[in-house]
Structure formats: structure tokens, C-alpha cells
Design an enzyme around this catalytic site. Sequence first.
Site: not given
Ligand code: AMP
Length: 190
Positions: A14, A128, A89, A146, A134
Site C-alpha cells: 500500500k 522489509r 481498518r 497483525r 520497524r
Molecule cells: P501500517 O503501517 O499501516 O502497517 O500500520 C502499523 C500499525 O499502526 C498497525 O499494525 C496498527 O497497530 C496501527 N494502525 C495503523 N493504522 C491503523 C488504523 N486505521 N486503525 C488502528 N490501528 C492502526
Amino acid sequence: MLNLVLFGPPGAGKGTQSERLINAYELVHLSTGDIFRYNMKNDTELGKLAKSFIDKGQLVPDEVTINMLSSEVDKHPEAKGFIFDGFPRTKPQASALDALMTEKGTSITAMIALEVPEEELRVRLKERAISSGRSDDADPAIIQNRIDVYNAETAPVKDFYIAQNKFHGIDGVGSIDDITNRLTSVIDQL
Ligand code: AMP
């Protein structure tokens, strides 16, 4: 306005694809994950709160995430459109996004999902982890959490957009260029 939700499990691509689409369509990219990480790096109150969930591979609570997203949208009154990456989400987040768009006199144009098999996601996230630094990419148990949270809470969000006739799925496996081409051919027909 062109307002896109770029959807898919962790590791679907994404972020990579959003970067390409914002250039092509002059959109503002709002990645809730990036915004949380920025706050974590700067040790803000929001960052501290988010970290306690992110480090376990759990979702940050809806209320916190929705408020944050809403204030980020407000920072771009001149935007021609947005790419929402990693948001919504959950179903409550999807409803809140619809309400927010209505309040701004606009709407979500489409959700486009990058479809990638789970085995491939695990391989990508492991790779990654080496470059991203991360912590939530580094531990296989957190990666699995996740993916499980995605399947349980996030995957159903697509029904919300199917019901509105706004859902488009594309094959997320292939070269970065090929996937960008698949995305642009969907967007150009919206
Ligand atoms: P991402 O970079 O999109 O994989 O997000 C990393 C982490 O941030 C996720 O595993 C969640 O813990 C948190 N996170 C990101 N976006 C959301 C969302 N829309 N709702 C809740 N937690 C989020």
C-alpha cells in the site's frame, strides 16, 4: 475530488503504490501507520499511546485513530483528493470516514484492494524488517498477530464498500510497475 481507499493486508504494498499514485493524480497521501510512527519517533502523547498497541501488532483504538485522521484531513483544505492508506481498518472507522467525507461535501470514490496471498506477505514483511527498522516487522509472532487482526477486523471492511458498489480488487503480486499499471487502469475508469 478523487478519494481512494487503498486496502490490503500488512505487506501488500500500500505504501509503495500510494507514493506512485500521489504523483500521478496529485493526491494527498494519508497513511495512519506513518502518522503513528512519526508521533512515536517524536515521542508525543499520541505516539506513546500508539506504541503500546503497535508493538503488540494490535490496532490502535478507533476513537484515537478516527480523531487523528480527521485532524489530518483538516490540514489539507486545498487537496484535490486523498489516498487513505491503512485506514479504515474497522467498520466503525469506515462509517466515520463516510461521515467525514460528507461533512466536507465529498465522498469516497473507491476502495481498491491489493490482493496478496498470506505466504507471500510473510516473506515480504520479513524482508522489509531488514530495511524498515520497524519493530512490528521483526518478530514473526507479531507479524502473525497483525495478519490475524487483519483477517478478523479489517478484511470485513471490504463488505462496506461492496455494498456501496465501490470495491475493486486487483492482483497485488508482480513487479511494482505492473501493479501500478493495474491500479491506474482501475482508477482511470472510475
Ligand atoms: P501500517 O503501517 O499501516 O502497517 O500500520 C502499523 C500499525 O499502526 C498497525 O499494525 C496498527 O497497530 C496501527 N494502525 C495503523 N493504522 C491503523 C488504523 N486505521 N486503525 C488502528 N490501528 C492502526
